[in-house]
Write an enzyme that holds these catalytic residues in place. Sequence first.
Site, PDB file in Angstrom:
ATOM      1  N   HIS A   1     -13.589  -6.994  -4.492  1.00 56.22           N
ATOM      2  CA  HIS A   1     -13.497  -6.203  -5.709  1.00 56.22           C
ATOM      3  C   HIS A   1     -14.737  -6.308  -6.590  1.00 56.22           C
ATOM      4  O   HIS A   1     -14.969  -5.436  -7.429  1.00 56.22           O
ATOM      5  CB  HIS A   1     -12.251  -6.625  -6.487  1.00 56.22           C
ATOM      6  CG  HIS A   1     -10.987  -6.456  -5.707  1.00 56.22           C
ATOM      7  ND1 HIS A   1     -10.659  -7.284  -4.652  1.00 56.22           N
ATOM      8  CD2 HIS A   1      -9.979  -5.553  -5.804  1.00 56.22           C
ATOM      9  CE1 HIS A   1      -9.503  -6.907  -4.139  1.00 56.22           C
ATOM     10  NE2 HIS A   1      -9.079  -5.859  -4.803  1.00 56.22           N
TER      11      HIS A   1
ATOM     12  N   GLU B   1       0.825  -1.212   0.000  1.00 55.89           N
ATOM     13  CA  GLU B   1       0.000   0.000   0.000  1.00 55.89           C
ATOM     14  C   GLU B   1       0.858   1.260   0.000  1.00 55.89           C
ATOM     15  O   GLU B   1       0.525   2.255  -0.642  1.00 55.89           O
ATOM     16  CB  GLU B   1      -0.964  -0.005   1.186  1.00 55.89           C
ATOM     17  CG  GLU B   1      -1.963  -1.161   1.199  1.00 55.89           C
ATOM     18  CD  GLU B   1      -2.836  -1.216  -0.040  1.00 55.89           C
ATOM     19  OE1 GLU B   1      -3.031  -0.170  -0.698  1.00 55.89           O
ATOM     20  OE2 GLU B   1      -3.327  -2.315  -0.363  1.00 55.89           O
TER      21      GLU B   1
END
Length: 616
Positions: free
Chosen positions: A506, A377
């Site tokens: 997702h 990230e």
Amino acid sequence: MNLINFSYLNLLFGAGLFSVLESATILNTESDAKKWLTTYNDEAGKYIYDATEAEWNYNTNLTDHNLGISIKKSNDLATFTEQKAIEANKKFVWKNFTDPLLKREFSKITDIGTASLSDEDFQKMSGLNSDLTKIYSTAKVCNKPNDPSGKCYPLDPDLSDIISKSNDLEELTWAWKGWRDASGKHMPDKYDEFVQLLNKAANINGYEDNGDYWRSWYESPTFRKDCEDLWQEIKPFYEQLHAYVRRKLQKKYPQIAFPKEGHIPAHLLGNMWAQSWENIEYLLRPAPDLPSMDITEELVKQNYTALKLFQLSDTFFKSLGLIQMPQPFWEKSMIEKPADRDVVCHASAWDFYNRKDFRIKQCTVVDMHWFMTTHHEMGHIEYYLHYKDQPISFRSGANPGFHEAIADIASLSVATPEYMQSVSLLPNFTDDPNGDLNFLMNQALTKVAFLPFGYLIDQWRWDVFSGDTPRPKYNSKWWHNRCKYQGVYPPVIRSEQDFDAGSKFHVPNNTPYIRYFVAHIIQFQFHEALCKAANNSRPLHRCNIANSKEAGKKLAELMKSGSSIPWPKVLENLTGSEKMSAKSLMAYYKPLIDWPEKRKPRAENWMGGKMSSWIV
């Protein structure tokens, strides 16, 4: 593993280059166009910041109040986006501009995604997207076997912990089935309506369907074939790995009748979606007498905290001469799960488009998985920081896969024994060929095992968008793909009353997934090029670019361009080739590919195997 940090901007902005709005009616100069863009970028930044801040507030506190504000701000942004696209087409014959960068910027501004929908349809679509994400993020599973407490368990960290660590087949089946009952099973009707609206927007913008629109972001008419070619290139390696893992699992679970077609029960692979298998590495180590590469125990022993994991990650990027995390990042990020409210725990990196506010949201646990996720990230944040001075339209990866590949660059270095030892997290590594095989197996269980999963999700979604997979076939086609590509099957019978695709974040969040497949290929091309810049003399899999300013310089050059340059040129600037290729990946894993034990032929052919007995 998630760059798309919020749903509405993902809905609003793609990366395509097709404009469908009114033809220009007033001819202005390129000089006028540049002045117009200055005003546009200032205004767009403010609207995007407001929408992003509202979406952050909702993601970190799932209340109806925050949702209402978020939808309002996203609607404001959609209105602005549509108005500016119309204005750009009215004022400028931008397709005739001679400045290619100027033309590229206008092409992105006038490709407005779902902002082309009517206000009524846009609000309906936003509401459905929020509903789907909330179902996923608030789902809990109750009635755990042999647990009289009556506790209900969320995905993170509880169900994920059970799937990754338990050897109890009843408990594993309960967690696997329970998660799908609590999440995806509540989504199919809403998802079907959502798909219709996405397709409607794509049609308005001149695309055949939403899948066609998503693929346009890669600016290649052969993109779908290119992905299939890459899959065929690495499939034999995956088949070998799969067969080896299956043999080991059959020995561990002799009470399970593995299907003759050669598939693996999906709940035995240490991950809720069987997308990575590193959590069962202890069963699969080529040299089982050597210590594990898992540093979780050492992290706990050394009293690591979530904050300390983030600080270590920041130190890695600074060692390359890259930009350190700015102060607002430390003040505003959510790095642990709050105890007092529901949040979206799925890890994500956020760009607020004001050149100074960048954040990460994740529910960190001190273990190796979150050690790697934190570096991933923060890799996204580095990309944001480096292209922050680009115009709004170019503040994205060269293509969606680039962002994920850059985010994973750190993982290929920080996972090496050399790096782990340099930060005192791997005190007992044996540096010999057997230790090497253990390391490569661990890496393959994370990255190679992922490849078919990364490929199949959007294969399924593209067929849903095109109508080739209608609503009554959602779940059977999902399991057809998982059977065909991953070689896994469900531990309990599934039906069209289930919606197992919705159990993966997702899908309800509407984040395209083929980017992760692309990223898991090209990150090895990036890694090889950066290792050359770092004058690495070790095998590719043992290259650690930490402390290499030359590698950092190459990486910074790539990131600074954002999406202002077509991605094949960006790839060529770094690697010398404008083609995606699995050659670097295969070179990285060569010692494991050549390992005799893994190369034992498998008797079954599960690719395309029958699955009729698993779906009713």
